[in-house]
Design a protein around this motif. Structure first.
Motif, short mmCIF file in Angstrom:
data_model
loop_
_atom_site.label_atom_id
_atom_site.label_comp_id
_atom_site.label_asym_id
_atom_site.label_seq_id
_atom_site.Cartn_x
_atom_site.Cartn_y
_atom_site.Cartn_z
N VAL A 262 -9.47 -0.11 1.61
CA VAL A 262 -8.09 -0.55 1.37
C VAL A 262 -7.91 -1.99 1.84
O VAL A 262 -7.22 -2.79 1.19
CB VAL A 262 -7.10 0.40 2.06
CG1 VAL A 262 -5.68 -0.14 1.99
CG2 VAL A 262 -7.17 1.79 1.43
N LEU B 144 -9.33 -4.28 -0.85
CA LEU B 144 -8.45 -4.32 -2.01
C LEU B 144 -7.17 -5.10 -1.72
O LEU B 144 -6.51 -5.59 -2.65
CB LEU B 144 -8.10 -2.90 -2.46
CG LEU B 144 -9.26 -2.07 -3.01
CD1 LEU B 144 -8.82 -0.63 -3.26
CD2 LEU B 144 -9.82 -2.69 -4.29
N SER B 145 -6.81 -5.22 -0.46
CA SER B 145 -5.60 -5.93 -0.05
C SER B 145 -5.84 -7.41 0.22
O SER B 145 -4.88 -8.13 0.52
CB SER B 145 -5.03 -5.28 1.23
OG SER B 145 -4.73 -3.92 1.03
N VAL C 77 0.87 -1.18 0.00
CA VAL C 77 0.00 0.00 0.00
C VAL C 77 0.90 1.23 0.00
O VAL C 77 1.61 1.49 0.98
CB VAL C 77 -0.93 0.04 1.23
CG1 VAL C 77 -1.83 1.27 1.17
CG2 VAL C 77 -1.76 -1.24 1.32
N VAL D 69 -2.03 -1.58 -3.76
CA VAL D 69 -2.97 -0.46 -3.67
C VAL D 69 -2.14 0.83 -3.72
O VAL D 69 -1.34 1.09 -2.82
CB VAL D 69 -3.81 -0.50 -2.38
CG1 VAL D 69 -4.82 0.65 -2.38
CG2 VAL D 69 -4.52 -1.85 -2.23
#
Length: 308
Positions: free
Chosen positions: A224, A227-228, A100, A150
């Motif tokens: 987040v 998405l991870s 990230v 991300v």
């Protein structure tokens, strides 16, 4: 109820993880089992100076809560710094599953007055910084057959804003980087998406936020987190998270108009049709948005040529 999404045995790197949004991301991932490299140079809002305190504080919080984390104060501004951040994950935890990139700085100025130094300094952190960590992380993930990336864009990158030409240019550039990483990572199990967050953190310093609704970083972190996660198959997409709203942004085109030749006057006369967004055309990045876009234009030309 579905089981809690967890990151047990996963290793995550979060840049800019010592404060604000990055801190929220790091704490969330760690609370659900991820081992985290908390990277933060600890500089000022404009990117000046260093301080290991912010990264160390988040790392201490994670470890005190029973998680596993290490601190990194390397700078994403240099290629060497980016490599060192990735190497910290590999050396301490033996793998890298999640990246990230959240590190950021702000140097506001009207375009007519913006210095070249301020322009470059912001691109160094937001855009070049994204490349500096993605470049060493990407082959590691591809070789392992798994990865979740991300990168952070901004509504400034999508729509612009006053006094942030440097920031807007950098954040728009991140979108292009996301698209390529998504395309090239697809066959290797590596996804790449952009988070487009808004939260009241120190990045909002100098702005009047008195009329804002609640905009805590914790309202962004779950997007987040998804998405991870290994269950997230989205890639090459842009996700907005602001004040509790989560949405997907995308690039669209008008249907357009084809003619075998154009004059300036004809473009002017047809501009209403050319600009009509009533029925937008969307070419998703995957599996082949680039080629689909070209094929769409070619098909219009071929159809017009074949018409009696």
């Amino acid at each position: 109820m579905s089981p809690e999404l967890r990151y047990d045995d996963r290793v995550a790197v979060v840049t800019g993880g010592g404060r604000g949004l990055g801190r929220a991301y790091a704490l969330l991932l760690a609370s659900r089992g991820a081992k985290v490299v908390v990277n933060d140079v600890g500089g000022s809002l404009t990117g000046v100076g260093t301080d290991g305190g912010p990264a160390d504080a988040v790392t201490a919080d994670i470890n005190a809560a029973g998680g596993e984390a290490i601190s990194s104060t390397e700078s994403v501004v240099t290629a060497a710094g980016g490599r060192a951040i990735v190497e910290a994950a590999l050396e301490h935890f033996g793998r890298l599953d999640v990246l990230v990139h959240n590190a950021g700085n702000v140097r506001r100025s009207p375009l007519r007055d913006m210095s070249y130094d301020d322009f470059e300094a912001v691109l160094d952190v937001h855009l070049r910084g994204a490349f500096h960590v993605l470049r060493p992380a990407f082959p590691v993930m591809c070789d392992a057959g798994y990865g979740r990336v991300v990168l952070t864009s901004s509504i400034g990158g999508l729509y612009g804003n006053h006094g942030v030409a440097n920031y807007a240019a950098a954040k728009a550039g991140v979108i292009g980087l996301v698209n390529v990483a998504a395309l090239e990572g697809a066959e290797h199990g590596v996804t790449c998406n952009a988070i487009i967050p808004a939260a009241v953190t120190r990045m909002a310093e100098g702005l009047d936020t008195s009329a804002y609704p609640p905009m805590d970083p914790d309202l962004v972190a779950p997007a987040v987190g998804w998405l991870s996660h290994e269950t997230c198959s989205a890639t090459g997409e842009l996700f907005i998270a602001i004040a509790g709203r989560i949405a997907r942004a995308f690039v669209g085109e008008t249907v357009g108009l084809h003619r075998p030749s154009w004059t300036v006057d004809e473009v002017a006369e047809a501009s209403g049709v050319i600009r009509d967004a009533t029925h937008p055309v969307i070419f998703p990045v995957l599996p082949s948005g680039h080629d689909d876009h070209i094929g769409y234009g070619f098909a219009m030309a071929t159809k017009a040529t074949a018409a009696p």
